[in-house]
Design an enzyme around this catalytic site. Structure first.
Site, PDB file in Angstrom:
ATOM      1  N   GLU A  74       2.640   8.620  -1.726  1.00 48.22           N
ATOM      2  CA  GLU A  74       2.428   9.374  -0.483  1.00 48.22           C
ATOM      3  C   GLU A  74       3.598   9.154   0.478  1.00 48.22           C
ATOM      4  O   GLU A  74       4.116  10.098   1.081  1.00 48.22           O
ATOM      5  CB  GLU A  74       1.106   8.934   0.152  1.00 48.22           C
ATOM      6  N   GLU A 145      11.154   2.038   1.019  1.00 47.27           N
ATOM      7  CA  GLU A 145       9.779   2.428   1.337  1.00 47.27           C
ATOM      8  C   GLU A 145       8.768   1.414   0.816  1.00 47.27           C
ATOM      9  O   GLU A 145       7.665   1.306   1.359  1.00 47.27           O
ATOM     10  CB  GLU A 145       9.481   3.825   0.802  1.00 47.27           C
TER      11      GLU A 145
END
Length: 966
Positions: A74, A145
Site C-alpha cells: 500500500e 518505505e
C-alpha cells in the site's frame, strides 16, 4: 413512524440502487471488459472530485515470514509508475491541486483514495489508475518505505488500542490469519527476510502480480460531469488493469477454538485506568444485515437510560462508560464485544460487574426479541439515511467502494445501516451465542503490573491468562448486587416531523437578531441544504472559569457533572439523531446541539434547567474527580509531537495553565469546593448564541428568551450580566522580531524512544491579504516538506506542515516526530528545507505561480457540504470576534490581485531563514534515546537567539497581540 421511500432509487446496470430521497446525485454501475466493477457518481454541484479503489486483498494474505507485506505494498504504490516515473509526483500533483490522498490496509481489503479540484480530475485519475497498471517499485524506494512502515509501527507501540487488539489476535488460533501481526516493521520486512535469503522487493512484486487483479477490485468515481462522460473517462483509464481471474481470498472458520474461550486475560496498559472487554465469537451479522441482530443487541446492552446495565453500574459507582456491538467482523467470523470503563471501585468489583452483564443478557433472553424495539431502531436509521447530510466526496467514495464487494448493488449506498426485516429467530441465535461457554474476558489495569507471567511478542504487552468455567460465571451472577435491570422505554425523541419551514429570510450570512445585556443571538436560516435539521451553539462566557488552575479544574468537573446528570435523559436524544455536547471554552463553557430540529428545543430546555438547578452530589463528584484525575495523569503518555504542540500553546496562549498545575490543584479539591464555586462561576455570565438551519426567526429568539428567563430574570436569578470590564478574551504572546526562540524539554514518558519538533513561525494578525499569502506558502511548501523530510530523509512517519491560527494570530507549524533523529538535527533540516524552498520560489515561473494561485482559489471557494460545516465556519468568526463572515470572498479577492514578486517579498520578510521580521519558536521534546543530545543542542544556540527556560516567566516578559474580540 417509518419514513417514506418514494423517489429513493437510482438506475444501475444490475437493478436499482437505493438512495436517500433527498439525494439529487446520479449513479450508474458498470463493469469494464477486464471485469473491474465500477460505480459512477455524477454530482453537478460538487467542487471536489474523488475516487476510491478497494482491492479485495489485505493483511490476512501476507506470506508467512513477511508480516505486513500487504500494508507495505500500500505504501509503495504511492511512489511512482512507468507513465509517471518522478518519485512522489502523484501526491505532489494531488496536493498542489487542492486535494488529499490516503490509503489503508485492513484484514481483507486495501483501499486507495484521493480527492482533488474538479478541473484537475482527469490527470489525477490517470495517475491513480497507474497504481494498478504499471507501478514502479524501485530498490531505493523499497528500503526507504520499509523505514516508513517501521516508523509507523514505532508510533503505535505505546498505543493501548493497538496493544490490546494485537493481544486478542495473539490469543487465537495460530493457523488462522487473524492471529497474525499485520502492520509490519523493520524486523518482518527486512531483517528476518534477509537472514532467510528472501528478497523483500521480489516478494512484493510477486504479491502484487498474484493478487492485484481487476476482477477483485471495486472502483468508485465521483465526478462533476454527466455519467456518460465519466464512463468514457473510466473506460479509457482503467481498462489497462490486468485481470488474472483471481478469486477473492477466503478465510473460513472462527479464529477461536475451545482452547481460546472461557479465558480471563489480565493485561497491563500504558495509560492510567481500568477497562473490561468481554468478547464472544458470534455468527457474522453481515449475512443478515437487514435483520441487524448485532445492532439490535448492541443498542440494548449499550443503552444508557434508566434501567440499563450502564445505569446500574453508574449508580453503584463502578463504571464511567460502556460500549457494545459487533467488532472485528468478516464474511466468515465475527466478535460481539462489550467494553466497560471501570472506576477504581469497579476494578475491585470486576466479578460483580460480569455477573450483572450476564444478568442483563438473561433479561434479554427472558424478554424475547421485541417488535417495537426493532421498529424504533428501523425508524431512526431510516430517518438518518434519508435525511443524511452530504459528506466530502472522498469519504463517500471510500464508504461505497468498501461496500461494493459485500452487498448487492441495491444496497451499495446504505450498506448495513438500514435494518428493515424483523426476524426474531436470527436475533435470538446471536443472543444465544452470548453465553458463559463462549466468552473471552480481557481485563486491563496498571494494578496488574508485576503480577503477570507472559509477554505478547509484537508490542511487549505484559499479561497473564487463566481459564474460567460457566459455573464460575454463574457464581458471579448469583453474588452480584440485586438491581432492577430493565428494557428501555419508548424513545420520545424520535423525530416525526420532517417538514421544511417556510423561511422567508434568505440571509447569506448570519445576522445579529437579538442583543441584550444577558446574551447575543446570531441567526442563519438554511438557504442551501434543505434538511429538517438545526445547529445551535451557546457559549457561556464566565470570567471566573479559567482565572486560575483551581478554577479551570473546577469548571472542568462542573461540565463533566452536567453531562453525567443529563446522561440518562439525553442518551435517548442522541440515539434519535440529536447530537449534544458540553465542553470547556476559552472563557467558560459551551453547549452544542445539532441534528433533527423537531425536538431539539425539548433537549435544550432540559440542559438549561439542569444548569439552573445544579447541585453537587458527593458520590458522583468522587467518580468524576477520579475520571478527570486519570485524564490529566494520562497527559504524561501523550505522543511526543502532542507534548510539543501543548508546550507551543503554553508559550503562546495567555489564559491556559500547565496540566501539571491543574493536576496538583485537582488533588486538593473536594465536593464542597465545587458547591461553593459554581454559584460564583455563574454569577456573572454572558451567553453568545448561534442558531442555524430549519428554524424560524421567532423560534430562535424564543429559545434564547427562555434561557434568559430561567437564568437571568427569574425571581431568584442565578446569573447576572457581565460588567463591561469582564468581557475577557484570549490573547497571544508576540514573539520577538528577528529572533529565534527555543524551548527544550525531556519527553514525559521515559519509555518512549520517539522525539518531536514543532518549528513554529509566527507571522501576522488577521488580515485578508496577509492570510492569503501565508495560505499560498503552505499550499506550495506542504508537499515539499513531506517529500523531503519524510520520503527522502526518513525523519519520521509523522511529518506535516500546517497553518496555525491562535485567536486570530496566524503562522505555520512544521511538526515532525522521529525515532531516528533528535529534535536539534530535525530543526536544522527544517531550516535546510526553507533554504531549498527559497531557491524554488525564486526560480518559479509566472505560469506555475498563477497555477498555484488558481488552485488555492478553487480550494477556498469549495462549498460547504452540510449545515455543520457552514456553522463551524461562522461560529469560529463569532468566537474569535472577527465577525468576517465574508472572509472567503475577501481572501479570494486578495489572491486575484496577488503578484509573484509581492508574494516572494512576503516570504523574504517573514518566513525564510534569517528573514528580518521573522519570529520563530522551536519546541524540542527529547525521547529517551536522544536525551544525551539535549545538552549539546542547547550549547549550539546562537547568541542572537533566546532559550526559554521558564514558559510562564517568558510569557510574562513578552507583549501580547491586541484582541480581535472587542
Amino acid at each position: 413512524m417509518a419514513v417514506g421511500m418514494e423517489n429513493a432509487t437510482a438506475s444501475g446496470e444490475c437493478g436499482e440502487i437505493l438512495k436517500p430521497r433527498t439525494d439529487k446525485r446520479e449513479y450508474r454501475r458498470i463493469v469494464l471488459k477486464n471485469s473491474l466493477e465500477v460505480l459512477l457518481i455524477s454530482d453537478p454541484e460538487t467542487d471536489k472530485c474523488a475516487a476510491s479503489m478497494n482491492v479485495s486483498v489485505g493483511s490476512f494474505t501476507d506470506p508467512e515470514g513477511l508480516e505486513g507485506l500487504a500494508h507495505f505494498l500500500e505504501h509503495m504504490l504511492f511512489y511512482a509508475s512507468e507513465k509517471y516515473p518522478e518519485e512522489d509526483s502523484y501526491s505532489k500533483y494531488i496536493t498542489e491541486h487542492g486535494g488529499s490522498t490516503n490509503a489503508y490496509t485492513s484484514s481483507e481489503d486495501t483501499n486507495y483514495h484521493f480527492d482533488i479540484n474538479t478541473d484537475s480530475f482527469y490527470e489525477a485519475l490517470d495517475r491513480f489508475a497507474q497504481f494498478f497498471i504499471q507501478p514502479l517499485m524501485s530498490t531505493d524506494a523499497t528500503m526507504r518505505e520499509i523505514k516508513a512502515v517501521d516508523s509507523e509501527h514505532q508510533n503505535n507501540l505505546l498505543s493501548d488500542s493497538w496493544r490490546m487488539a494485537q493481544l486478542q489476535k495473539h490469543l487465537s488460533r495460530e493457523d488462522h490469519p487473524y492471529h497474525k501481526f499485520s502492520t509490519g516493521n523493520m524486523d518482518t520486512l527486512h531483517v528476518r527476510p534477509e537472514e532467510n535469503g528472501v528478497d523483500t522487493r521480489s516478494e512484493l512484486i510477486k504479491f502484487y502480480d498474484e493478487h492485484y487483479s481487476a476482477n477483485i477490485m471495486h472502483l468508485v468515481v465521483y465526478g462533476k460531469e454527466n455519467l456518460d462522460k465519466t464512463q468514457g473517462l473510466v473506460e479509457a483509464l482503467f481498462q489497462g488493469i490486468r485481470n488474472t481471474n483471481q478469486g477473492i481470498p477466503r478465510f473460513p472458520g472462527q479464529p477461536c477454538t475451545l482452547d481460546h474461550l472461557q479465558v480471563l486475560v489480565k493485561a497491563v496498559p500504558i495509560m492510567q485506568g481500568h477497562e473490561l472487554s468481554v468478547s464472544w465469537p458470534v455468527t457474522p451479522s453481515i449475512s443478515h444485515y437487514e435483520e441487524a441482530p448485532c445492532r439490535y443487541l448492541g443498542d440494548l446492552i449499550g443503552h444508557e437510560g434508566e434501567g440499563s446495565l450502564f445505569h446500574a453500574l453508574k449508580i453503584l459507582g463502578w463504571a464511567t462508560g460502556l460500549y457494545a456491538g459487533e467488532a472485528d467482523w468478516s464474511m466468515e467470523y465475527s466478535f460481539f464485544n462489550v467494553s466497560i470503563d471501570l472506576t477504581d471501585a469497579g476494578h475491585e468489583h470486576m466479578q460483580d460487574i460480569l455477573g450483572l452483564l450476564f444478568e442483563y443478557i438473561k433479561v434479554l433472553q427472558q424478554s424475547g426479541v421485541s417488535q417495537w424495539i426493532f421498529d424504533e431502531l428501523s425508524a431512526i436509521c431510516e430517518a438518518e439515511f434519508h435525511y443524511q447530510a452530504k459528506i466530502d466526496p472522498i469519504s463517500y467514495a471510500v464508504d461505497i467502494s468498501s461496500n461494493m464487494k459485500i452487498y448487492p448493488t441495491k444496497h451499495w449506498l446504505v450498506g448495513s445501516s438500514l435494518p428493515s426485516k424483523f426476524n426474531p429467530a436470527i436475533v435470538q441465535k446471536v443472543l444465544d451465542e452470548l453465553s458463559p461457554n463462549n466468552v473471552r474476558i480481557f481485563w486491563e489495569s496498571n494494578k496488574f503490573e508485576g503480577q503477570t507471567d507472559k509477554v505478547e511478542p509484537w508490542y511487549n504487552t505484559a499479561y497473564s491468562l487463566e481459564k474460567i468455567t460457566k459455573f464460575t460465571i454463574q457464581e458471579w451472577m448469583q453474588s452480584a448486587p440485586d438491581v432492577n435491570l430493565l428494557l428501555p422505554t419508548p424513545n420520545v425523541f424520535i423525530p416525526t416531523d420532517f417538514s421544511l419551514k417556510d423561511l422567508k429570510d434568505k440571509d447569506i450570512f448570519p445576522v445579529l437578531l437579538r442583543k441584550t445585556s444577558y446574551s447575543r443571538l446570531w441567526y442563519k436560516p438554511d438557504t442551501k441544504f434543505f434538511k429538517p435539521k438545526a445547529y445551535v451553539k451557546m457559549d457561556f462566557n464566565c470570567p471566573l472559569a479559567v482565572s486560575s488552575p483551581d478554577a479551570a479544574v473546577l469548571s472542568d468537573i462542573f461540565v463533566w457533572l452536567l453531562v453525567d446528570y443529563l446522561n440518562e435523559y439525553a442518551y435517548y436524544a442522541q440515539a434519535a439523531g440529536l447530537d449534544y455536547g458540553l465542553s470547556l471554552s476559552d472563557n467558560g463553557f459551551e453547549l452544542s446541539l445539532a441534528g433533527f430540529n423537531h425536538k431539539l428545543r425539548i433537549l435544550l430546555e432540559a440542559v438549561i434547567q439542569k444548569i439552573a438547578k445544579f447541585e453537587v452530589k458527593p458520590d458522583r463528584f468522587s467518580v468524576i474527580k477520579e475520571t478527570v484525575t486519570k485524564a490529566y495523569q494520562n497527559n504524561k503518555f501523550q505522543q511526543p509531537h502532542e507534548q510539543a504542540t501543548n508546550y507551543c500553546s503554553l508559550v503562546l496562549q495567555d489564559q491556559i495553565w500547565p496540566w501539571t498545575e491543574e493536576l496538583d490543584a485537582l488533588s486538593h479539591l473536594e465536593a464542597e469546593d465545587l458547591a461553593n464555586f459554581v454559584p460564583m462561576l455563574l454569577s456573572r455570565t454572558f451567553v453568545e448564541c448561534y442558531i442555524a438551519g430549519n428554524v424560524e426567526k421567532d423560534e430562535a429568539e424564543s429559545m434564547v428568551k427562555h434561557i434568559e428567563d430561567v437564568l437571568f430574570t427569574d425571581s431568584k436569578p442565578i446569573c447576572r450580566p457581565l460588567f463591561p470590564s469582564q468581557f475577557l478574551t484570549n490573547r497571544v504572546t508576540e514573539l520577538g522580531t528577528g529572533m529565534k526562540h527555543f524551548y527544550y524539554q525531556e519527553g514525559s514518558n521515559s519509555s518512549d524512544e520517539n522525539s518531536a519538533l514543532v518549528h513554529y513561525i509566527q507571522v501576522h494578525k488577521d488580515e485578508f491579504s496577509m492570510n492569503s499569502k501565508l495560505q499560498l506558502f503552505e499550499l506550495i511548501a506542504k508537499q515539499d516538506t513531506f517529500h523531503q523530510l519524510r520520503t527522502i530523509e526518513q525523519l519520521g512517519y509523522i511529518t506535516s506542515l500546517s497553518l496555525s491560527n491562535d485567536s486570530g494570530v496566524y503562522g505555520v507549524q512544521f511538526i515532525i516526530q522521529s525515532s531516528v533523529k533528535g529534535p536539534g538535527h530535525i530543526d536544522s533540516r527544517v531550516e535546510s528545507l526553507l533554504k531549498d524552498l527559497e531557491s524554488k520560489f525564486y526560480n518559479m515561473s509566472d505560469e506555475e505561480f498563477k497555477s498555484n494561485v488558481t488552485n488555492l482559489i478553487d480550494m477556498k471557494l469549495e462549498k460547504d457540504k452540510n449545515l455543520d460545516e457552514e456553522s463551524w465556519f461562522y461560529w469560529a468568526e463569532i468566537q474569535t470576534g472577527t465577525l468576517k463572515f465574508n472572509r472567503i470572498d475577501a481572501e479570494v479577492a486578495a489572491l486575484r490581485l496577488l503578484k509573484k514578486d509581492e508574494w516572494i517579498d512576503f516570504f523574504d520578510e517573514y518566513i525564510k531563514v534569517d528573514a528580518p521580521n521573522k519570529k520563530s519558536l522551536s519546541i524540542c521534546v527529547y525521547g529517551n534515546q536522544h536525551l544525551k543530545e539535549m545538552r549539546n543542542d542547547k550549547d549550539k544556540i546562537p547568541s542572537t537567539s533566546i532559550e526559554i527556560e521558564d514558559i510562564v516567566c517568558f510569557r510574562k516578559s513578552q507583549p501580547l497581540y491586541g484582541s480581535l474580540k472587542l
